[in-house]
Write an enzyme that holds these catalytic residues in place. Sequence first.
Site, PDB file in Angstrom:
ATOM      1  N   HIS A 309       0.855  -1.185   0.000  1.00 45.74           N
ATOM      2  CA  HIS A 309       0.000   0.000   0.000  1.00 45.74           C
ATOM      3  C   HIS A 309       0.887   1.229   0.000  1.00 45.74           C
ATOM      4  O   HIS A 309       1.946   1.223   0.631  1.00 45.74           O
ATOM      5  CB  HIS A 309      -0.897   0.005   1.247  1.00 45.74           C
ATOM      6  CG  HIS A 309      -2.056   0.933   1.119  1.00 45.74           C
ATOM      7  ND1 HIS A 309      -1.952   2.274   1.393  1.00 45.74           N
ATOM      8  CD2 HIS A 309      -3.325   0.716   0.711  1.00 45.74           C
ATOM      9  CE1 HIS A 309      -3.123   2.835   1.169  1.00 45.74           C
ATOM     10  NE2 HIS A 309      -3.968   1.930   0.746  1.00 45.74           N
ATOM     11  N   ASP A 367      -8.020  -5.336   0.409  1.00 42.67           N
ATOM     12  CA  ASP A 367      -8.574  -6.177  -0.648  1.00 42.67           C
ATOM     13  C   ASP A 367      -8.115  -7.617  -0.597  1.00 42.67           C
ATOM     14  O   ASP A 367      -8.610  -8.446  -1.348  1.00 42.67           O
ATOM     15  CB  ASP A 367      -8.229  -5.569  -2.020  1.00 42.67           C
ATOM     16  CG  ASP A 367      -9.058  -4.341  -2.280  1.00 42.67           C
ATOM     17  OD1 ASP A 367     -10.206  -4.323  -1.805  1.00 42.67           O
ATOM     18  OD2 ASP A 367      -8.566  -3.401  -2.911  1.00 42.67           O
TER      19      ASP A 367
HETATM   20  N1  ACO Z   1       4.141  -7.697  -4.757  1.00 41.06           N
HETATM   21  C1  ACO Z   1       5.481  -7.668  -4.947  1.00 41.06           C
HETATM   22  N2  ACO Z   1       6.234  -6.567  -4.816  1.00 41.06           N
HETATM   23  C2  ACO Z   1       5.609  -5.434  -4.487  1.00 41.06           C
HETATM   24  C3  ACO Z   1       4.226  -5.382  -4.270  1.00 41.06           C
HETATM   25  C4  ACO Z   1       3.489  -6.573  -4.416  1.00 41.06           C
HETATM   26  N3  ACO Z   1       2.149  -6.579  -4.222  1.00 41.06           N
HETATM   27  N4  ACO Z   1       3.864  -4.141  -3.955  1.00 41.06           N
HETATM   28  C5  ACO Z   1       4.978  -3.394  -3.976  1.00 41.06           C
HETATM   29  N5  ACO Z   1       6.041  -4.180  -4.287  1.00 41.06           N
HETATM   30  C6  ACO Z   1       7.443  -3.755  -4.352  1.00 41.06           C
HETATM   31  C7  ACO Z   1       7.688  -2.933  -5.610  1.00 41.06           C
HETATM   32  O1  ACO Z   1       8.151  -3.748  -6.674  1.00 41.06           O
HETATM   33  C8  ACO Z   1       8.742  -1.949  -5.147  1.00 41.06           C
HETATM   34  O2  ACO Z   1       9.990  -2.615  -5.160  1.00 41.06           O
HETATM   35  P1  ACO Z   1      11.358  -1.771  -5.439  1.00 41.06           P
HETATM   36  O3  ACO Z   1      11.482  -0.798  -4.287  1.00 41.06           O
HETATM   37  O4  ACO Z   1      12.420  -2.819  -5.434  1.00 41.06           O
HETATM   38  O5  ACO Z   1      11.178  -1.096  -6.754  1.00 41.06           O
HETATM   39  C9  ACO Z   1       8.382  -1.694  -3.680  1.00 41.06           C
HETATM   40  O6  ACO Z   1       7.654  -2.860  -3.252  1.00 41.06           O
HETATM   41  C10 ACO Z   1       7.507  -0.465  -3.479  1.00 41.06           C
HETATM   42  O7  ACO Z   1       6.363  -0.597  -4.313  1.00 41.06           O
HETATM   43  P2  ACO Z   1       5.792   0.582  -5.206  1.00 41.06           P
HETATM   44  O8  ACO Z   1       5.003  -0.015  -6.330  1.00 41.06           O
HETATM   45  O9  ACO Z   1       6.888   1.537  -5.557  1.00 41.06           O
HETATM   46  O10 ACO Z   1       4.821   1.259  -4.176  1.00 41.06           O
HETATM   47  P3  ACO Z   1       3.583   2.146  -4.513  1.00 41.06           P
HETATM   48  O11 ACO Z   1       3.259   2.868  -3.264  1.00 41.06           O
HETATM   49  O12 ACO Z   1       3.818   2.944  -5.746  1.00 41.06           O
HETATM   50  O13 ACO Z   1       2.433   1.073  -4.860  1.00 41.06           O
HETATM   51  C11 ACO Z   1       0.626  -0.452  -4.669  1.00 41.06           C
HETATM   52  C12 ACO Z   1       1.484   0.625  -3.971  1.00 41.06           C
HETATM   53  C13 ACO Z   1       0.167   0.057  -6.031  1.00 41.06           C
HETATM   54  C14 ACO Z   1      -0.594  -0.742  -3.818  1.00 41.06           C
HETATM   55  C15 ACO Z   1       1.491  -1.718  -4.824  1.00 41.06           C
HETATM   56  O14 ACO Z   1       1.884  -2.190  -3.558  1.00 41.06           O
HETATM   57  C16 ACO Z   1       0.755  -2.825  -5.603  1.00 41.06           C
HETATM   58  O15 ACO Z   1       0.766  -2.822  -6.836  1.00 41.06           O
HETATM   59  N6  ACO Z   1       0.101  -3.784  -4.878  1.00 41.06           N
HETATM   60  C17 ACO Z   1      -0.669  -4.822  -5.528  1.00 41.06           C
HETATM   61  C18 ACO Z   1      -2.006  -4.262  -5.984  1.00 41.06           C
HETATM   62  C19 ACO Z   1      -2.959  -3.997  -4.836  1.00 41.06           C
HETATM   63  O16 ACO Z   1      -3.142  -4.809  -3.940  1.00 41.06           O
HETATM   64  N7  ACO Z   1      -3.604  -2.819  -4.886  1.00 41.06           N
HETATM   65  C20 ACO Z   1      -4.605  -2.413  -3.879  1.00 41.06           C
HETATM   66  C21 ACO Z   1      -4.116  -1.207  -3.145  1.00 41.06           C
HETATM   67  S1  ACO Z   1      -5.149  -0.885  -1.785  1.00 41.06           S
HETATM   68  C22 ACO Z   1      -6.526  -0.144  -2.410  1.00 41.06           C
HETATM   69  O17 ACO Z   1      -6.577   0.447  -3.432  1.00 41.06           O
HETATM   70  C23 ACO Z   1      -7.682  -0.336  -1.587  1.00 41.06           C
END
Ligand code: ACO
Length: 432
Positions: A309, A367
């Site tokens: 998140h 979620d």
């Molecule tokens: N699985 C694996 N790796 C992940 C995940 C994941 N679910 N989420 C983040 N990471 C990693 C990224 O690859 C990144 O790695 P890096 O630092 O080596 O590049 C690091 O963790 C940080 O992630 P970001 O994507 O930069 O974080 P951001 O805040 O932009 O994204 C998000 C947050 C979009 C929720 C992301 O965690 C994700 O895509 N999760 C899966 C989708 C999801 O569950 N979305 C629901 C969000 S909650 C809502 O809307 C109610």
Amino acid sequence: MTNQRRVTLVNEENQSVCELPVLSGTTGPDVVDVQDLYKKTGMFTYDPGYTSTASCSSKITFIDGEAGILLYRGYPIEQLAEQCTFLEVCYLLLNGELPTSSQMDQFEHSVTMHTMVHDQLTNFFKGFRRDAHPMAIIVGVVGALSAFYHDALDITNKKDRDLCAIRLIAKIPTIVAMSHKYSIGLPFMHPQNKLSYVENFMRMMLATPCDDFHPNPILVKALDRILILHADHEQNASTSTVRLAGSSGANPYACITAGIACLWGAAHGGANEAVLNMLEEIGDISHIDPYIKKAKDKNDPFRLMGFGHRVYKNYDPRAKLMRATCHEVLNELGLHDDRLFKLALELERIALEDEYFIEKKLYPNVDFYSGIVLRALGIPSNMFTAMFAMGRSVGWIAHWDEMISDPEQKIGRPRQLYTGSTRRDVVPMAAR
Ligand code: ACO
């Protein structure tokens, strides 16, 4: 809001470039007020994804992502989920205070009296293919509400804005249920005023005119809780979209539609559907390891859906409540051995012990478990994001109302760091 403190921006020679005021809210981190930065320095700030930018001030919802705290109007989400109904939470988000019993009766009555949609609106559904995604239908139909209530709405008038909020909260369950009925070719179910908000939705969504409908109170409570947990989440992508669209003075139903469209993406509200698809794909506890490896592989686009998140760097408090709700619902339905729930619990356990997820502070979000609960309630997976939209509508309209009544409100207009071609002259086509 202003603090006596200032921060000084210095150049490489350590000379002061400008001083910027620091603002304090009632709780949470202070913010540097950069409104005059361009005027003072000729520079903008650069913050793609707004990771460090407060786009507005707000009194509605507070999140401490490090501590895993979520407050609506100051009340912890855990207390609201335990002690209040979704409609009470709607009243709270819209009005700032929990309702007294007579205020609640009046509010519930107003919502109930607006649940029916204009008969002409039902024609919109017929224009869609039966296999259209329900979110595509909802985007279209909620947007169409602006064609029904445009002239009768003066957005500078608080009474009109309140009525708009009531209409939205009242009609969104009807529209969501209709989008489902349309896609499976069953007749639309009209709202029934004797039922509660959630009972009425469940009937419109799950019942047919051929049978009586007797909602199970435990399942009603579970759905009510899901709506509470999704009701607001401060300046998330869809809410910011609603605010940005509304900042031009656009019709509020059109602005809410912009929010619904934004919510649809898999990185936001589309995640609940994506989680269930992912669990189905993993299929069995014995297959978890390769998927964890895929999630950690930088060259693989796969992500563990329902994990991570932008704000929570601790367990999402909503996910804890959702996991408990999952237990309650599955026990009630005799599904305690549910394959996907067991798989989800094991996936969570393995991920939370894995160095990659620990180091990046990736925890289950709301979620991760909501899809399993919704599926057990009989909601098909292509309707999951629509359920999120139903809960979040109140948050969107509360933020829209707050923005419109904010004296500091101006049209939202971010700046950019331009990296394209500098000025050049057009070469005639024959010479290119
Ligand atoms: N699985 C694996 N790796 C992940 C995940 C994941 N679910 N989420 C983040 N990471 C990693 C990224 O690859 C990144 O790695 P890096 O630092 O080596 O590049 C690091 O963790 C940080 O992630 P970001 O994507 O930069 O974080 P951001 O805040 O932009 O994204 C998000 C947050 C979009 C929720 C992301 O965690 C994700 O895509 N999760 C899966 C989708 C999801 O569950 N979305 C629901 C969000 S909650 C809502 O809307 C109610």
